[in-house]
Motif scaffolding. Structure first.
Motif, PDB file in Angstrom:
ATOM      1  N   PRO A 195       0.830  -1.221   0.000  1.00 18.83           N
ATOM      2  CA  PRO A 195       0.000   0.000   0.000  1.00 18.83           C
ATOM      3  C   PRO A 195       0.858   1.263   0.000  1.00 18.83           C
ATOM      4  CG  PRO A 195      -0.818  -1.596   1.604  1.00 18.83           C
ATOM      5  CD  PRO A 195       0.499  -2.118   1.131  1.00 18.83           C
ATOM      6  N   LEU A 196       0.295   2.345  -0.535  1.00 21.74           N
ATOM      7  CA  LEU A 196       1.046   3.601  -0.636  1.00 21.74           C
ATOM      8  C   LEU A 196       1.423   4.170   0.724  1.00 21.74           C
ATOM      9  CD1 LEU A 196      -0.805   5.464  -3.541  1.00 21.74           C
ATOM     10  CD2 LEU A 196       1.296   4.099  -3.650  1.00 21.74           C
ATOM     11  N   ASP A 197       0.626   3.871   1.747  1.00 20.22           N
ATOM     12  CA  ASP A 197       0.933   4.433   3.065  1.00 20.22           C
ATOM     13  C   ASP A 197       1.911   3.586   3.873  1.00 20.22           C
ATOM     14  OD1 ASP A 197      -0.698   2.308   3.668  1.00 20.22           O
ATOM     15  OD2 ASP A 197      -2.100   3.432   4.923  1.00 20.22           O
ATOM     16  N   ALA A 198       2.373   2.479   3.290  1.00 15.28           N
ATOM     17  CA  ALA A 198       3.362   1.653   3.994  1.00 15.28           C
ATOM     18  C   ALA A 198       4.687   2.405   4.101  1.00 15.28           C
ATOM     19  CB  ALA A 198       3.561   0.332   3.266  1.00 15.28           C
ATOM     20  N   GLU A 199       5.360   2.242   5.213  1.00 12.21           N
ATOM     21  CA  GLU A 199       6.655   2.892   5.415  1.00 12.21           C
ATOM     22  C   GLU A 199       7.759   2.002   4.843  1.00 12.21           C
ATOM     23  OE1 GLU A 199       9.551   4.515   9.046  1.00 12.21           O
ATOM     24  OE2 GLU A 199       7.549   3.721   9.484  1.00 12.21           O
ATOM     25  N   ILE A 200       8.430   2.484   3.813  1.00 13.54           N
ATOM     26  CA  ILE A 200       9.473   1.701   3.147  1.00 13.54           C
ATOM     27  C   ILE A 200      10.726   1.692   4.011  1.00 13.54           C
ATOM     28  CG2 ILE A 200      10.816   1.389   1.045  1.00 13.54           C
ATOM     29  CD1 ILE A 200       7.763   1.083   0.739  1.00 13.54           C
ATOM     30  N   LYS A 201      11.278   0.507   4.232  1.00 15.02           N
ATOM     31  CA  LYS A 201      12.417   0.340   5.134  1.00 15.02           C
ATOM     32  C   LYS A 201      13.729   0.067   4.399  1.00 15.02           C
ATOM     33  CE  LYS A 201      10.213   0.644   9.110  1.00 15.02           C
ATOM     34  NZ  LYS A 201      10.545   1.676  10.114  1.00 15.02           N
ATOM     35  N   VAL A 202      13.713   0.074   3.069  1.00 15.73           N
ATOM     36  CA  VAL A 202      14.937  -0.172   2.306  1.00 15.73           C
ATOM     37  C   VAL A 202      15.159   0.970   1.328  1.00 15.73           C
ATOM     38  CG1 VAL A 202      14.940  -2.687   2.479  1.00 15.73           C
ATOM     39  CG2 VAL A 202      13.626  -1.581   0.656  1.00 15.73           C
ATOM     40  N   ASN A 203      16.364   1.050   0.807  1.00 15.36           N
ATOM     41  CA  ASN A 203      16.723   2.056  -0.177  1.00 15.36           C
ATOM     42  C   ASN A 203      17.210   1.375  -1.447  1.00 15.36           C
ATOM     43  OD1 ASN A 203      16.416   4.457   1.577  1.00 15.36           O
ATOM     44  ND2 ASN A 203      18.147   3.558   2.683  1.00 15.36           N
ATOM     45  N   LEU A 204      17.243   2.124  -2.535  1.00 13.14           N
ATOM     46  CA  LEU A 204      17.794   1.591  -3.770  1.00 13.14           C
ATOM     47  C   LEU A 204      19.221   1.092  -3.542  1.00 13.14           C
ATOM     48  CD1 LEU A 204      16.587   4.110  -6.516  1.00 13.14           C
ATOM     49  CD2 LEU A 204      15.901   1.721  -6.239  1.00 13.14           C
ATOM     50  N   ASN A 205      19.544  -0.033  -4.153  1.00 12.12           N
ATOM     51  CA  ASN A 205      20.863  -0.666  -4.103  1.00 12.12           C
ATOM     52  C   ASN A 205      21.157  -1.374  -2.787  1.00 12.12           C
ATOM     53  OD1 ASN A 205      21.571   0.234  -6.763  1.00 12.12           O
ATOM     54  ND2 ASN A 205      22.021   2.241  -5.895  1.00 12.12           N
ATOM     55  N   ASP A 206      20.197  -1.354  -1.844  1.00 17.63           N
ATOM     56  CA  ASP A 206      20.379  -2.153  -0.629  1.00 17.63           C
ATOM     57  C   ASP A 206      20.380  -3.640  -0.986  1.00 17.63           C
ATOM     58  OD1 ASP A 206      20.441   0.063   0.955  1.00 17.63           O
ATOM     59  OD2 ASP A 206      18.521  -0.295   1.952  1.00 17.63           O
ATOM     60  N   LEU A 207      21.166  -4.408  -0.245  1.00 16.21           N
ATOM     61  CA  LEU A 207      21.160  -5.861  -0.408  1.00 16.21           C
ATOM     62  C   LEU A 207      20.154  -6.459   0.564  1.00 16.21           C
ATOM     63  CD1 LEU A 207      24.995  -6.583  -0.703  1.00 16.21           C
ATOM     64  CD2 LEU A 207      23.330  -6.185  -2.540  1.00 16.21           C
ATOM     65  N   THR A 208      19.374  -7.405   0.090  1.00 20.73           N
ATOM     66  CA  THR A 208      18.354  -8.030   0.931  1.00 20.73           C
ATOM     67  C   THR A 208      18.717  -9.483   1.227  1.00 20.73           C
ATOM     68  OG1 THR A 208      17.027  -8.791  -0.966  1.00 20.73           O
ATOM     69  CG2 THR A 208      16.556  -6.587  -0.080  1.00 20.73           C
ATOM     70  N   THR A 209      18.261  -9.933   2.378  1.00 18.08           N
ATOM     71  CA  THR A 209      18.378 -11.344   2.758  1.00 18.08           C
ATOM     72  C   THR A 209      16.967 -11.895   2.871  1.00 18.08           C
ATOM     73  OG1 THR A 209      20.413 -10.911   3.992  1.00 18.08           O
ATOM     74  CG2 THR A 209      19.266 -12.982   4.445  1.00 18.08           C
ATOM     75  N   GLY A 210      16.646 -12.839   2.015  1.00 19.89           N
ATOM     76  CA  GLY A 210      15.307 -13.384   1.979  1.00 19.89           C
ATOM     77  C   GLY A 210      14.871 -13.954   3.314  1.00 19.89           C
ATOM     78  N   SER A 211      13.638 -13.663   3.721  1.00 19.56           N
ATOM     79  CA  SER A 211      12.987 -14.086   4.962  1.00 19.56           C
ATOM     80  C   SER A 211      13.463 -13.291   6.174  1.00 19.56           C
ATOM     81  CB  SER A 211      13.169 -15.583   5.219  1.00 19.56           C
ATOM     82  OG  SER A 211      14.451 -15.898   5.742  1.00 19.56           O
ATOM     83  N   ILE A 212      14.409 -12.369   5.991  1.00 22.69           N
ATOM     84  CA  ILE A 212      14.948 -11.610   7.125  1.00 22.69           C
ATOM     85  C   ILE A 212      14.802 -10.098   6.944  1.00 22.69           C
ATOM     86  CG2 ILE A 212      17.052 -11.050   8.410  1.00 22.69           C
ATOM     87  CD1 ILE A 212      17.985 -13.904   7.982  1.00 22.69           C
ATOM     88  N   THR A 213      15.257  -9.559   5.825  1.00 27.48           N
ATOM     89  CA  THR A 213      15.223  -8.114   5.600  1.00 27.48           C
ATOM     90  C   THR A 213      13.782  -7.587   5.564  1.00 27.48           C
ATOM     91  OG1 THR A 213      17.270  -8.221   4.313  1.00 27.48           O
ATOM     92  CG2 THR A 213      15.920  -6.236   4.068  1.00 27.48           C
ATOM     93  N   VAL A 214      13.533  -6.510   6.282  1.00 26.28           N
ATOM     94  CA  VAL A 214      12.208  -5.872   6.283  1.00 26.28           C
ATOM     95  C   VAL A 214      12.153  -4.872   5.135  1.00 26.28           C
ATOM     96  CG1 VAL A 214      10.592  -4.432   7.563  1.00 26.28           C
ATOM     97  CG2 VAL A 214      11.943  -6.162   8.763  1.00 26.28           C
ATOM     98  N   LEU A 215      11.172  -5.064   4.222  1.00 26.39           N
ATOM     99  CA  LEU A 215      11.001  -4.149   3.104  1.00 26.39           C
ATOM    100  C   LEU A 215      10.116  -2.972   3.461  1.00 26.39           C
ATOM    101  CD1 LEU A 215      10.405  -6.588   0.095  1.00 26.39           C
ATOM    102  CD2 LEU A 215      12.567  -5.613   0.894  1.00 26.39           C
ATOM    103  N   ALA A 216       9.051  -3.238   4.225  1.00 20.91           N
ATOM    104  CA  ALA A 216       8.083  -2.173   4.529  1.00 20.91           C
ATOM    105  C   ALA A 216       7.346  -2.511   5.811  1.00 20.91           C
ATOM    106  CB  ALA A 216       7.103  -2.010   3.378  1.00 20.91           C
ATOM    107  N   GLU A 217       6.858  -1.451   6.457  1.00 23.29           N
ATOM    108  CA  GLU A 217       6.035  -1.622   7.637  1.00 23.29           C
ATOM    109  C   GLU A 217       4.644  -1.056   7.349  1.00 23.29           C
ATOM    110  OE1 GLU A 217       6.252  -0.654  12.412  1.00 23.29           O
ATOM    111  OE2 GLU A 217       8.001  -1.335  11.291  1.00 23.29           O
ATOM    112  N   LEU A 218       3.625  -1.845   7.625  1.00 19.74           N
ATOM    113  CA  LEU A 218       2.259  -1.454   7.286  1.00 19.74           C
ATOM    114  C   LEU A 218       1.653  -0.561   8.369  1.00 19.74           C
ATOM    115  CD1 LEU A 218       1.086  -4.949   6.045  1.00 19.74           C
ATOM    116  CD2 LEU A 218       1.898  -3.044   4.660  1.00 19.74           C
ATOM    117  N   LYS A 219       0.783   0.352   7.965  1.00 21.36           N
ATOM    118  CA  LYS A 219       0.150   1.266   8.909  1.00 21.36           C
ATOM    119  C   LYS A 219      -1.031   0.614   9.609  1.00 21.36           C
ATOM    120  CE  LYS A 219       2.844   4.733   7.941  1.00 21.36           C
ATOM    121  NZ  LYS A 219       3.827   5.219   8.920  1.00 21.36           N
ATOM    122  N   SER A 220      -1.718  -0.296   8.935  1.00 22.97           N
ATOM    123  CA  SER A 220      -2.898  -0.921   9.521  1.00 22.97           C
ATOM    124  C   SER A 220      -2.653  -2.392   9.817  1.00 22.97           C
ATOM    125  CB  SER A 220      -4.085  -0.775   8.568  1.00 22.97           C
ATOM    126  OG  SER A 220      -3.803  -1.341   7.310  1.00 22.97           O
TER     127      SER A 220
END
Length: 220
Positions: A195-220
């Motif tokens: 959703p558009l109101d989700a708070e994005i927790k990563v930036n461009l070029n960040d490296l992610t670890t599947g099942s661990i890295t948080v991409l976004a936090e939801l408001k609801s």
């Protein structure tokens, strides 16, 4: 090191091919010891690359009902507002992760809930970072409806080398956050729509670890 079950057939075929190749070259050129040694070294390196591609590491996943976690290892290549046309038919925030051949290629469910929508789409094999790969490449679309009613969509997208997508979900299935969702062979991409109101927790070029890295936090 644990190997993923999707790799058993590929690894066996690679081993048989390399053994036959080395035996054939040695039989046809018995006097060229330097060539036999070189081929053996190259074969060992190639076999190691194949084996490491199917590694399946043990991890302690991030489990939080308000967070959307990375469905795969890789690099964040897109964070932008888009119009998602297949399911939502409206604006969403897209986060795209490019998986190189050296990444772990297991895919995990980014949230827990019920699979409310699933489709497999045959298609092209454009390079995974091509802008049209999300809509024209071979891909799957999965939507998970969370307990609070929020729906998260994500796509497995085949790349120029990845020509086999595997999935282990179906419509109506209850899935857990960080449970195994599928596998893509040899380089690919996964798009996540929040959703558009989700708070994005990563930036461009960040490296992610599947099942661990948080991409976004939801408001609801």
């Amino acid at each position: 090191m644990t190997l993923h079950r999707e790799g058993f057939g590929t690894i066996a075929l690679a081993l048989v091919f390399l053994l036959l190749l080395n035996l054939g070259v040695e039989y046809l050129t018995p006097e060229l010891n330097w060539l036999h040694t070189l081929l053996l070294v190259v074969s060992a390196v190639f076999f190691f690359i194949i084996v490491q591609f199917f590694r399946y590491p043990k991890r302690r996943p991030t489990l939080n009902p308000k967070q959307v976690i990375a469905p795969c290892d890789g690099k964040v290549v897109v964070i932008e507002e888009v119009v998602e046309t297949e399911y939502f038919k409206g604006p969403r925030r897209q986060i795209s992760i490019f998986m190189s051949p050296v990444n772990v290629h297991v895919n995990w469910n980014p949230v827990a809930g019920i699979v409310s929508y699933f489709r497999y789409h045959p298609g092209k094999y454009l390079v995974a970072w091509h802008p049209k790969s999300s809509t024209e490449n071979e891909r799957t679309t999965t939507v998970i409806r969370m307990q609070n009613g929020v729906e998260i969509l994500f796509r497995q997208i085949a790349g120029a080398l990845a020509r086999r997508i595997k999935w282990y979900v179906s419509e109506g299935q209850q899935v857990g956050q960080a449970s195994e969702m599928g596998f893509i062979k040899f380089g690919s991409r996964v798009d996540v729509y929040v959703p558009l109101d989700a708070e994005i927790k990563v930036n461009l070029n960040d490296l992610t670890t599947g099942s661990i890295t948080v991409l976004a936090e939801l408001k609801s």
